[in-house]
Scaffold this motif. Structure first.
Motif, short mmCIF file in Angstrom:
data_model
loop_
_atom_site.label_atom_id
_atom_site.label_comp_id
_atom_site.label_asym_id
_atom_site.label_seq_id
_atom_site.Cartn_x
_atom_site.Cartn_y
_atom_site.Cartn_z
N PRO A 1 17.35 67.49 0.68
CA PRO A 1 16.63 68.24 -0.34
C PRO A 1 15.74 69.32 0.26
N PRO A 2 15.38 70.32 -0.54
CA PRO A 2 14.66 71.48 0.00
C PRO A 2 13.26 71.12 0.49
N ASN A 3 12.92 71.70 1.61
CA ASN A 3 11.58 71.54 2.19
C ASN A 3 11.23 72.89 2.80
N THR A 4 10.36 73.63 2.14
CA THR A 4 10.17 75.02 2.53
C THR A 4 9.40 75.18 3.84
N GLU A 5 8.51 74.25 4.16
CA GLU A 5 7.74 74.37 5.39
C GLU A 5 7.87 73.08 6.20
N LEU A 6 8.23 73.24 7.45
CA LEU A 6 8.40 72.10 8.35
C LEU A 6 7.41 72.23 9.49
N SER A 7 6.52 71.25 9.61
CA SER A 7 5.57 71.24 10.72
C SER A 7 6.16 70.46 11.88
N LEU A 8 5.61 70.68 13.06
CA LEU A 8 6.15 70.05 14.27
C LEU A 8 6.05 68.53 14.21
N ASN A 9 5.01 68.01 13.62
CA ASN A 9 4.77 66.57 13.61
C ASN A 9 5.24 65.89 12.33
N GLN A 10 6.08 66.57 11.58
CA GLN A 10 6.52 66.06 10.28
C GLN A 10 7.78 65.22 10.43
N PHE A 11 7.81 64.08 9.71
CA PHE A 11 9.04 63.29 9.61
C PHE A 11 9.92 63.95 8.55
N VAL A 12 11.11 64.38 8.93
CA VAL A 12 11.99 65.16 8.05
C VAL A 12 13.06 64.24 7.48
N ASP A 13 12.86 63.80 6.25
CA ASP A 13 13.83 62.94 5.59
C ASP A 13 14.77 63.81 4.77
N ALA A 14 15.51 64.67 5.47
CA ALA A 14 16.38 65.63 4.80
C ALA A 14 17.49 66.05 5.75
N GLY B 1 10.22 67.20 12.90
CA GLY B 1 10.01 68.64 12.85
C GLY B 1 10.12 69.30 14.22
N TRP B 2 9.60 68.64 15.28
CA TRP B 2 9.69 69.25 16.60
C TRP B 2 11.12 69.34 17.11
N LEU B 3 11.98 68.42 16.67
CA LEU B 3 13.38 68.49 17.05
C LEU B 3 14.06 69.68 16.36
N VAL B 4 13.76 69.88 15.06
CA VAL B 4 14.29 71.04 14.34
C VAL B 4 13.79 72.33 14.98
N ALA B 5 12.51 72.36 15.35
CA ALA B 5 11.94 73.56 15.97
C ALA B 5 12.60 73.85 17.32
N ARG B 6 12.86 72.81 18.11
CA ARG B 6 13.51 73.02 19.41
C ARG B 6 14.90 73.63 19.23
N LEU B 7 15.65 73.13 18.27
CA LEU B 7 16.99 73.68 18.02
C LEU B 7 16.90 75.13 17.56
N ARG B 8 15.94 75.42 16.65
CA ARG B 8 15.79 76.78 16.15
C ARG B 8 15.48 77.74 17.30
N GLU B 9 14.59 77.33 18.20
CA GLU B 9 14.20 78.20 19.30
C GLU B 9 15.35 78.39 20.30
#
Length: 775
Positions: A437-450, A413-421
């Motif tokens: 697959p859809p994941n509506t909320e991504l937290s910074l410490n979340q493992f994103v299997d998507a 999640g923190w990698l996705v957030a860095r790119l977004r910012e």
């Protein structure tokens, strides 16, 4: 001549190890610095044992066979190992490694830290290099004059790097690399050698082990279809590339990289999304498209499907073999279309040279190299594509109505957030972000299997797309089985459609947790996109400690057991006066036979110790100067292997010219060279990395090379003058190589302070070397 040949052999073997072992040992591809430093440790220990009565080259074939066999075994059992090898704790990592999260998903009962795997290979590779290092140390002792010896060493190294560059250019397989290595080792083993015990014949088992080691590399060299393998293996300049024609899978260095998918069959939804979004807001089809990371051609194939009939598409990729696989095997034949122009180039370099406001769409097509840029730095091949400056380059080449599509499996999640910012900062608008697959909320410490997708651009570009989601209840359905084409318009649907044989994928905009400024952006100065925070991660600190301990183990295992004679041939020179002795008479003076200690001897020993300290810190500083040169040139001219080769060649040539200057001028005082060196390092520290971007090409080359190689010019004078004063060149050169280990370890500080300020550490090393300077 021996010094010239053994120097070329050592550098060629070093490069072969850096290429071969990461392609067989799981995840070692992310730690090629380990292989490089293992080579330096082995070479250093070998030089320091040049006086030993044991000839370690006799055992080198044993170590080479064991190291290669270990690599083969780890390769064969990689499917089991990937579930138990823990690479920097990928559930909550300090550094993200794509393809290293298998044990996170399956939660095994126990895990093996990757440092242990790297440590095993570190010891084996270092042991391989001890024998050649010892031969080099002895060859140094036999050459009349230190300056001439160093010139032979550099010249041989130049030949080694050019020979390996030729192998890379022509995709020569490893069986040929190690055949050349075996022939070189046999040349030295079969030469008559004389020591206190007389001639030493080469054992048949030694020759057989060399041959067996070469045969071990056949299976993955791609030269023979062994055991009915349905895999085509090719060695590109970057990877071992395994292509499975049956299912179109491309694997690089043991990690799945790409799958060739026709647009007529189920595939990744992300390939179509930039065009579906464009269609959803009723904009005309894209006419100028740039695909960076075009690979085997999946993204190019979809671009051809959706683009305007008169579109022009630039397909850029740094990897020649994967691009050729796509050209030969992709069922849609995208690279045969006259609307497509392929470019074998570094993506950032291409962006920098592209005209302003040229493209309607720029696509980062699953850009992840899975490999480090070189064995000298911690950056990956794609690191300079994800900095804020790179995104600014993308914005520059886009038309005002243009869009930027970026997608991959980003894992954290923190990698996705860095790119977004970073995208928000560059374009002044929040990008549209979604996962599949859809994941509506991504937290910074979340493992994103998507699969995460970004569409960035100015607000008038992304705003209508964002509003289209809102108007449709924040949800769209996209078919994945039925071909999505401009003709059937099988694009977005608010409600899940029903239809025979169709499957649909739900898309929702993702709400990404804001970091509140806690995530520093990746920049050209700190290009570590995949590192959570500026720091030296724990796994690296553990690896450094293990590396230091294992270096001591290697030294203890190979240290001289006696102070007796050494194998030698030819002429030996003494420092300063240049007098020479030959044969057995030379042994006591150079090899160090026991003799009564005198006050003069003790003073000489203290003086030699001071010189060795200087050589150690010169090696450490030079390693960091090399690292800075490689990284800086990668930013300016691209991260291709050709650029790397040219940089290393230029560094060696600069050192050779410095050596020739010393031979001609014969300077005795070094204060002026140290002042020039520190001033050159200070200039590199003060001038930003990107200062030469956008300049005329000729001016850029001259200015950048003058700045980057200036420290090498002065270091190239200090080293040979110091080396000339050494009573024992084998020890001096071995100590210098040991210093390179310290420099390689210190390079990890770049993850904390960035590459620019890494030069402060280099300055400290050079100042430490100057303390012992008497003149």
């Amino acid at each position: 001549m021996d010094l010239f040949l053994i120097s070329g052999l050592i550098l060629f073997l070093e490069l072969a190890c850096i290429r071969w072992f990461p392609a067989h040992v799981l995840f070692l591809t992310f730690f090629t610095n380990t292989v490089l430093l293992a080579c330096f440790v082995g070479m250093s220990v070998g030089c320091l044992t040049a006086r030993s009565d044991r000839r370690h080259l006799q055992q080198m074939p044993v170590w080479l066979f064991v190291a290669l066999a270990a690599g083969i075994l780890l390769n064969l059992y990689r499917s089991r190992l990937e579930h138990i090898v823990d690479v920097a704790s990928q559930s909550q990592p300090d550094v993200v490694f794509f393809g290293a999260e298998a044990n996170v998903q399956q939660a095994p009962e126990f895990v093996v830290p990757v440092e242990l795997v790297a440590g095993l290979m570190f010891v084996l590779i270092a042991a391989v290099m001890v024998g050649p290092g010892q031969e080099m140390g002895r060859a140094f002792n036999r050459v009349p004059g230190r300056i001439a010896a160093y010139a032979y060493n550099i010249a041989g190294s130049l030949v080694g790097i050019v020979l390996f560059a030729a192998c890379s250019w022509y995709h020569v397989p490893p069986v040929a690399w190690f055949t050349l290595v075996a022939l070189g080792v046999l040349y030295f083993l079969l030469r008559p050698t004389v020591d206190a015990t007389g001639p030493r014949p080469v054992k048949l088992i030694t020759v057989m082990l060399l041959l067996a080691g070469v045969l071990l590399t056949v299976r993955t060299s791609g030269v023979l279809p062994i055991f009915g393998d349905q895999v085509e293996t090719t060695w590109s300049p970057y990877y071992r590339v395994d292509y499975q024609p049956k299912d179109g899978v491309i694997v690089t260095n043991l990690i799945g990289h790409q799958v060739i998918r026709s647009r007529e069959k189920p595939g990744e939804v992300a390939y179509h999304l930039p065009y579906l979004f464009n269609q959803a807001v009723a904009r005309p089809p894209y006419r100028r498209i740039l695909v960076i990371g075009a690979g085997s051609g999946n993204d190019v194939s979809r671009a051809l499907l959706w683009a305007a009939p008169d579109a022009r598409i630039d397909a850029v990729d740094i990897e020649p073999v994967i691009q050729q696989i796509g050209r030969d095997h992709h069922p849609d034949r995208p690279y045969d279309d006259p609307r497509v122009t392929t470019h074998l180039d570094d993506g950032r370099n291409f962006l920098r040279r592209a005209p302003a406001e040229e493209y309607d769409l720029v696509v980062y097509a699953l850009v992840d190299s899975l490999v480090l840029h070189s064995g000298y730095g911690s950056i990956r091949l794609e690191s300079y594509l994800f900095t804020r400056e790179a995104f600014a380059d993308v914005r520059r080449v886009l038309k005002p109505t243009g869009a930027f599509a970026l997608y991959n499996y980003f894992r954290q999640g923190w990698l996705v957030a860095r790119l977004r910012e970073s995208l928000r900062h560059t374009f002044g608008a929040d990008p549209v972000a979604l996962t599949d697959p859809p994941n509506t909320e991504l937290s910074l410490n979340q493992f994103v299997d998507a699969h995460t997708f970004f569409l960035a651009g100015r607000e008038d570009v992304v705003g209508p797309v964002r509003q289209a989601f809102v108007d449709n209840g924040n949800l769209f359905w996209v078919p994945t089985v039925r071909p999505v084409t401009p003709d059937n318009r099988g694009g977005f649907s608010k409600d899940k459609p029903t239809g025979a044989g169709e499957k649909w994928s739900a898309l929702r905009m993702a709400q990404i947790e804001d970091s509140g400024g806690s995530l520093p952006p990746a920049t050209d100065e700190w290009p570590f996109l995949y590192t959570h925070q500026p720091s030296i991660p724990e796994y690296i600190l553990r690896g450094i400690g293990l590396m230091i301990v294992l270096s001591g183990v290697v030294w203890f295992a190979f240290r001289p057991r006696t102070g007796g004679s050494a194998i030698t041939t030819g002429t030996v020179s003494l420092p300063e006066n240049g007098s020479t002795q030959t044969g057995a008479e030379a042994l006591p003076a150079v090899v160090g036979a026991p003799s009564p200690a005198t006050a003069g001897d003790q003073a000489a020993a203290r003086s030699e110790t001071g010189l060795l300290v200087r050589m150690f810190f010169l090696g450490a500083g030079f390693m960091l100067v090399e690292t800075k040169a490689v990284v800086h040139m990668a930013l300016l001219f691209g991260g291709t292997w050709v650029v790397n080769t040219v940089v290393f060649f230029a560094i060696l040539m600069t050192a050779l010219l410095g050596n020739l200057f010393v031979a001609w001028v014969r300077p005795e005082r070094l204060w002026w060279a140290y002042i020039g060196l520190i001033a050159a390092l200070a200039a590199n520290l003060l001038v930003p990395l990107d200062a030469f971007l956008g300049l005329d090409r000729t001016v850029q080359v001259i200015a950048a090379c003058s700045l980057v190689f200036a420290p090498v010019v002065f270091a190239g004078v200090i080293f040979p003058v110091s080396f000339k004063r050494a009573a024992a060149p084998d020890r001096a050169f071995g100590t210098n190589a040991a210093g390179a280990l310290l420099g390689g370890i210190a390079e990890n500080a770049s993850m904390l302070v960035g590459f620019q300020y890494l030069l402060v550490v280099a300055v400290a090393f050079y100042l430490a070397s100057s303390v012992r300077t008497k003149k």
